[in-house]
Design a protein around this motif. Structure first.
Motif, short mmCIF file in Angstrom:
data_model
loop_
_atom_site.label_atom_id
_atom_site.label_comp_id
_atom_site.label_asym_id
_atom_site.label_seq_id
_atom_site.Cartn_x
_atom_site.Cartn_y
_atom_site.Cartn_z
N ASP A 1 0.83 -1.20 0.00
CA ASP A 1 0.00 0.00 0.00
C ASP A 1 0.87 1.25 0.00
OD1 ASP A 1 -2.55 -1.39 0.24
OD2 ASP A 1 -1.90 -1.88 2.28
N VAL A 2 2.06 1.15 0.57
CA VAL A 2 2.97 2.28 0.66
C VAL A 2 4.41 1.75 0.64
CG1 VAL A 2 2.91 2.26 3.20
CG2 VAL A 2 3.57 4.36 2.00
N VAL A 3 5.30 2.55 0.06
CA VAL A 3 6.72 2.22 0.03
C VAL A 3 7.44 3.12 1.03
CG1 VAL A 3 8.82 2.22 -1.36
CG2 VAL A 3 6.66 1.46 -2.37
N VAL A 4 8.27 2.53 1.86
CA VAL A 4 9.08 3.28 2.82
C VAL A 4 10.53 3.18 2.37
CG1 VAL A 4 9.91 3.44 5.19
CG2 VAL A 4 7.49 3.03 4.75
N ALA A 5 11.15 4.32 2.09
CA ALA A 5 12.54 4.37 1.62
C ALA A 5 13.43 4.88 2.75
CB ALA A 5 12.65 5.27 0.40
N LEU A 6 14.47 4.13 3.06
CA LEU A 6 15.39 4.46 4.14
C LEU A 6 16.75 4.82 3.54
CD1 LEU A 6 14.49 1.39 6.39
CD2 LEU A 6 13.58 3.72 6.60
N GLY A 7 17.15 6.09 3.67
CA GLY A 7 18.42 6.52 3.09
C GLY A 7 18.45 8.02 2.95
N GLY A 8 19.14 8.50 1.92
CA GLY A 8 19.20 9.93 1.64
C GLY A 8 18.44 10.26 0.37
N ASP A 9 18.61 11.48 -0.09
CA ASP A 9 17.89 11.91 -1.29
C ASP A 9 18.28 11.09 -2.51
OD1 ASP A 9 16.42 13.78 0.02
OD2 ASP A 9 17.48 15.53 -0.77
N GLY A 10 19.55 10.71 -2.60
CA GLY A 10 19.97 9.90 -3.73
C GLY A 10 19.23 8.58 -3.78
N PHE A 11 19.06 7.97 -2.61
CA PHE A 11 18.34 6.70 -2.58
C PHE A 11 16.85 6.92 -2.86
CE2 PHE A 11 16.07 3.23 -0.41
CZ PHE A 11 16.63 2.16 -1.10
N MET A 12 16.30 8.04 -2.42
CA MET A 12 14.90 8.34 -2.74
C MET A 12 14.71 8.44 -4.25
SD MET A 12 11.74 8.97 -2.16
CE MET A 12 11.40 9.39 -0.44
N LEU A 13 15.62 9.12 -4.93
CA LEU A 13 15.51 9.24 -6.38
C LEU A 13 15.63 7.87 -7.05
CD1 LEU A 13 17.56 12.50 -7.03
CD2 LEU A 13 15.09 12.22 -7.16
N GLN A 14 16.53 7.02 -6.55
CA GLN A 14 16.63 5.66 -7.08
C GLN A 14 15.31 4.91 -6.90
OE1 GLN A 14 19.95 3.40 -5.53
NE2 GLN A 14 21.33 5.14 -5.68
N THR A 15 14.71 5.07 -5.74
CA THR A 15 13.44 4.40 -5.46
C THR A 15 12.35 4.86 -6.42
OG1 THR A 15 14.02 4.15 -3.11
CG2 THR A 15 11.68 4.02 -3.68
N LEU A 16 12.28 6.16 -6.65
CA LEU A 16 11.27 6.69 -7.57
C LEU A 16 11.49 6.18 -8.99
CD1 LEU A 16 10.99 10.40 -6.35
CD2 LEU A 16 9.54 8.46 -5.76
N HIS A 17 12.74 6.14 -9.43
CA HIS A 17 13.03 5.66 -10.78
C HIS A 17 12.69 4.18 -10.94
CE1 HIS A 17 14.86 9.11 -12.82
NE2 HIS A 17 15.36 9.45 -11.65
N ARG A 18 12.92 3.41 -9.92
CA ARG A 18 12.70 1.97 -10.03
C ARG A 18 11.26 1.55 -9.83
NH1 ARG A 18 17.90 0.22 -6.28
NH2 ARG A 18 19.52 0.72 -7.82
N HIS A 19 10.52 2.31 -9.01
CA HIS A 19 9.20 1.82 -8.59
C HIS A 19 8.05 2.80 -8.83
CE1 HIS A 19 11.25 -1.53 -6.70
NE2 HIS A 19 12.03 -0.69 -6.05
#
Length: 255
Positions: free
Chosen positions: A36-54
């Motif tokens: 239902d929701v994705v929780v990303a643990l890291g910094g802004d770089g990892f957040m951008l990776q998460t958005l690109h992948r998912h």
């Protein structure tokens, strides 16, 4: 109310991996497409990776800062995750779509949630022409580079290049030169988000240029077209006391 299905994703740092283990033990783990929701643990770089992948999964993303930079993240706390997600405020982002043509004739597409930037590849300045919606606007920009930034990305590379900070939801993008030599007085432009921006590299063999959409780099480009996506959006979730709109506003009053 039942607990949401949470997809937990973490950067490879020791701190983020420890938080992943703790939260997985408390809430379990689901695949992003089943959550239902994705929780990303890291910094802004990892957040951008998460958005690109998912991003295509269409699930809201709640980030917690466990990295060096966290403008797109909430503060990390190991407890009350479900309550924080339930109380979070959404920020809907629409990425830029980049189409880059290389010297070899290949066309490469990519998305950018922060910015698309063109940069010189050698010691020689880039010579770039700029068209807006098919109409020439700048015959020759001599510079280290040039970028198009979204409101969410306007506080990042764009701001360090003296570009403007844009309010979230303003339907505006920033066109910002990087170390422009000529025209000397040109400082960029604010454009409607629906504007199609086309960069033409005027001397690509002598003065090669690369194009980067967030972290995806394409080298030796001859033409790059950028426009806001008409169909794809992502939703980021922020704690009410520290939402993205407030952060962008606060950045303009830092002294």
């Amino acid at each position: 109310m039942s607990e949401p299905r949470i997809a937990l994703l973490a950067s490879p740092t020791e701190e983020a991996q420890a938080a992943l283990s703790l939260l997985a033990a408390r809430h379990g783990r689901h695949a992003p497409e089943d959550a239902d929701v994705v929780v990303a643990l890291g910094g802004d770089g990892f957040m951008l990776q998460t958005l690109h992948r998912h991003a295509t999964a269409g699930k809201p993303v709640y980030g917690m800062k466990l990295g060096s930079v966290g403008f797109l993240m909430n503060h990390y706390h190991g407890d009350r995750l479900v309550e924080r997600i339930a109380a979070a405020e959404p920020a809907v982002l629409r990425p830029l779509e980049m189409q880059a043509m290389t010297e070899s004739g290949a066309t490469v597409g990519s998305l950018a949630y922060n910015e698309v930037s063109l940069l010189r590849q050698t010691r020689q300045a880039a010579h770039i022409a700029i068209d807006l919606n098919g109409k020439p606007r700048l015959d020759e920009l001599i510079c280290d580079g040039v970028m198009v930034a979204t409101p969410a990305g306007s506080t990042a590379y764009n701001f360090s290049a003296q570009g403007p900070i844009l309010p979230l939801g303003s339907s505006i993008i920033a066109l910002t030169p990087i170390a422009a030599f000529r025209p000397r007085r040109w400082r960029g432009a604010l454009l409607k988000s629906a504007t199609q921006v086309r960069f033409r590299v005027l001397d690509p063999y002598k003065r090669p240029v690369s194009a980067t959409a967030d972290s995806h780099e394409v080298r030796d480009v001859v033409e790059v077209t950028i426009r806001e996506s008409e169909h794809l959006t992502v939703t980021l979730l922020f704690d009410p006391e520290h939402n993205l709109e407030e952060r962008i506003l606060s950045e303009q009053f830092v002294v």
